[in-house]
Design an enzyme around this catalytic site. Structure first.
Site, PDB file in Angstrom:
ATOM      1  N   HIS A   1      -8.872  -2.381   7.709  1.00  0.00           N
ATOM      2  CA  HIS A   1      -7.814  -1.611   7.058  1.00  0.00           C
ATOM      3  C   HIS A   1      -8.230  -0.146   7.177  1.00  0.00           C
ATOM      4  O   HIS A   1      -9.138   0.314   6.497  1.00  0.00           O
ATOM      5  CB  HIS A   1      -7.722  -2.054   5.589  1.00  0.00           C
ATOM      6  CG  HIS A   1      -6.695  -1.324   4.788  1.00  0.00           C
ATOM      7  ND1 HIS A   1      -5.479  -1.885   4.449  1.00  0.00           N
ATOM      8  CD2 HIS A   1      -6.695  -0.082   4.248  1.00  0.00           C
ATOM      9  CE1 HIS A   1      -4.782  -1.015   3.735  1.00  0.00           C
ATOM     10  NE2 HIS A   1      -5.498   0.090   3.594  1.00  0.00           N
TER      11      HIS A   1
ATOM     12  N   ASP B   1       0.830  -1.210   0.000  1.00  0.00           N
ATOM     13  CA  ASP B   1       0.000   0.000   0.000  1.00  0.00           C
ATOM     14  C   ASP B   1       0.863   1.258   0.000  1.00  0.00           C
ATOM     15  O   ASP B   1       0.567   2.236  -0.699  1.00  0.00           O
ATOM     16  CB  ASP B   1      -0.903  -0.034   1.242  1.00  0.00           C
ATOM     17  CG  ASP B   1      -2.167   0.794   1.079  1.00  0.00           C
ATOM     18  OD1 ASP B   1      -2.186   1.693   0.230  1.00  0.00           O
ATOM     19  OD2 ASP B   1      -3.123   0.544   1.813  1.00  0.00           O
TER      20      ASP B   1
ATOM     21  N   CYS C   1      -1.156  10.572   2.240  1.00  0.00           N
ATOM     22  CA  CYS C   1      -2.528  10.570   1.734  1.00  0.00           C
ATOM     23  C   CYS C   1      -2.639  11.588   0.620  1.00  0.00           C
ATOM     24  O   CYS C   1      -2.382  12.774   0.823  1.00  0.00           O
ATOM     25  CB  CYS C   1      -3.496  10.931   2.844  1.00  0.00           C
ATOM     26  SG  CYS C   1      -5.158  11.054   2.187  1.00  0.00           S
TER      27      CYS C   1
ATOM     28  N   HIS D   1      -7.487   4.116   7.634  1.00  0.00           N
ATOM     29  CA  HIS D   1      -6.613   5.218   7.239  1.00  0.00           C
ATOM     30  C   HIS D   1      -6.697   6.337   8.276  1.00  0.00           C
ATOM     31  O   HIS D   1      -7.594   6.357   9.118  1.00  0.00           O
ATOM     32  CB  HIS D   1      -7.011   5.730   5.854  1.00  0.00           C
ATOM     33  CG  HIS D   1      -6.475   4.877   4.734  1.00  0.00           C
ATOM     34  ND1 HIS D   1      -6.281   5.346   3.462  1.00  0.00           N
ATOM     35  CD2 HIS D   1      -6.086   3.581   4.700  1.00  0.00           C
ATOM     36  CE1 HIS D   1      -5.795   4.378   2.692  1.00  0.00           C
ATOM     37  NE2 HIS D   1      -5.673   3.284   3.414  1.00  0.00           N
TER      38      HIS D   1
HETATM   39 ZN    ZN Z   1      -4.553   1.692   2.643  1.00  0.00          ZN
END
Ligand code: ZN
Length: 310
Positions: free
Chosen positions: A209, A13, A242, A211
């Site tokens: 998962h 990722d 991000c 953020h």
């Molecule tokens: Zn991610």
């Protein structure tokens, strides 16, 4: 309560979201150092065409190396059956197929409708069931944009539940929920985990998962913990950042997550000072990329005793 599983997703990722291409040697050093620090599951790459993600073109070699490390579950992401075939050939222990709950997002990302993705899922299940049980990777359906979508906005809970059921009926071993866009809040995490588990069973949903786009990453982990979630994805140094929020990490930061859990008395099996030292490998390998995390900057509190060390 038994331990919490941290699944490190930085090599997949994190690296897929940065411009820099990390060398195979650096990836090996990173993965080996995290495994040596006690991380027992790492998503090491993704089997996507190299022209789409040159950063992950060497995933087969990374898997081959990671498989030589003791006590490590080697996980990969696959976008379709072709990717799953490559993952099986490489010897991955666990494969995740992302299915975007927002169909608009799915069409934009992988140019496939939900029906087409579920067909892909059934193809992968057939492939896996043709393998002897001992060499059959675990298969997770990852529900991405489960908490909201940058294209569709609000994603109805009923749609997430419906697709979780569809993935389980198609033959997935489990489903996971991904806050791809950083829209989730703790109440929503609690409610969605409950709704999905009520539909597919407690054991079919063990991982989140999350953020940190809006600073709620660890608060959302707390909500997940309170609902009995035992697996959390995170990325060392929040690598990748991000794209929507400069200054914010994308994935939650592994170092901060491990600190919170260990400080609360929840065992991760990870040695925090060793984990913090792994950042040096990233700093040298991709010097132009930002690393995130509060614990690495502030250091461990005086007198801190990790649950895993007690
Ligand atoms: Zn991610």
């Amino acid at each position: 309560m038994s331990g919490i599983l941290i699944s490190e997703v930085g090599p997949r990722d994190g690296l897929q979201s940065v411009q820099s291409i990390m060398s195979l040697e650096a990836k090996k050093a990173w993965i080996a150092a995290e495994a040596a620090a006690g991380v027992t599951e790492i998503e090491v790459g993704s089997f996507v065409p190299a022209k789409l993600l040159p950063q992950l073109a060497d995933t087969a070699e990374v898997v081959a190396f990671a498989r030589t490390l003791p006590n490590l579950t080697v996980a990969v992401l696959v976008p379709n059956l072709k990717g799953a075939e490559a993952a099986v050939a490489a010897g991955a222990h666990k494969i995740t197929l992302p299915l975007s709950v927002s169909e608009t997002h799915s069409l934009k990302n992988v140019r496939r409708t939900h029906a087409q993705m579920l067909e892909e899922t059934r193809g992968i299940v057939a492939l896996l069931r043709s393998l002897p049980p001992e060499s059959r990777p675990k298969f997770e359906g990852g529900l991405s944009t489960a908490f909201g979508c940058t294209l569709e906005g609000v994603v109805p809970q009923s749609k997430v539940v419906e697709l979780a059921e569809a993935l389980m009926s198609a033959g997935c071993d489990e489903v996971g929920l991904s806050d791809t866009t950083g829209y989730a809040n703790p109440r929503q995490v609690r409610e969605l985990v409950r709704a999905v588990r009520a539909a597919v069973g407690e054991h079919a949903l063990s991982g989140l998962h999350l953020h940190n786009t809006r600073g709620l990453g660890l608060a959302n982990v707390m909500a997940g913990l309170e609902e009995g979630i035992t697996t959390f994805d995170s990325s060392l140094g929040g690598l990748g950042g991000c794209p929507f929020a400069p200054g914010a990490s994308g994935n939650i930061v592994t170092e901060d997550l491990v600190f919170m859990l260990e400080a609360m008395g929840l065992r991760t099996g990870i040695d925090l000072p060793k984990l913090l030292a792994v950042r040096d490998i990233l700093r040298q390998a991709v010097p132009s990329e930002s690393l995130y995390g509060f614990t690495p900057d502030a250091g461990l509190p005086l007198g801190f005793v990790a649950a895993s060390a007690a």
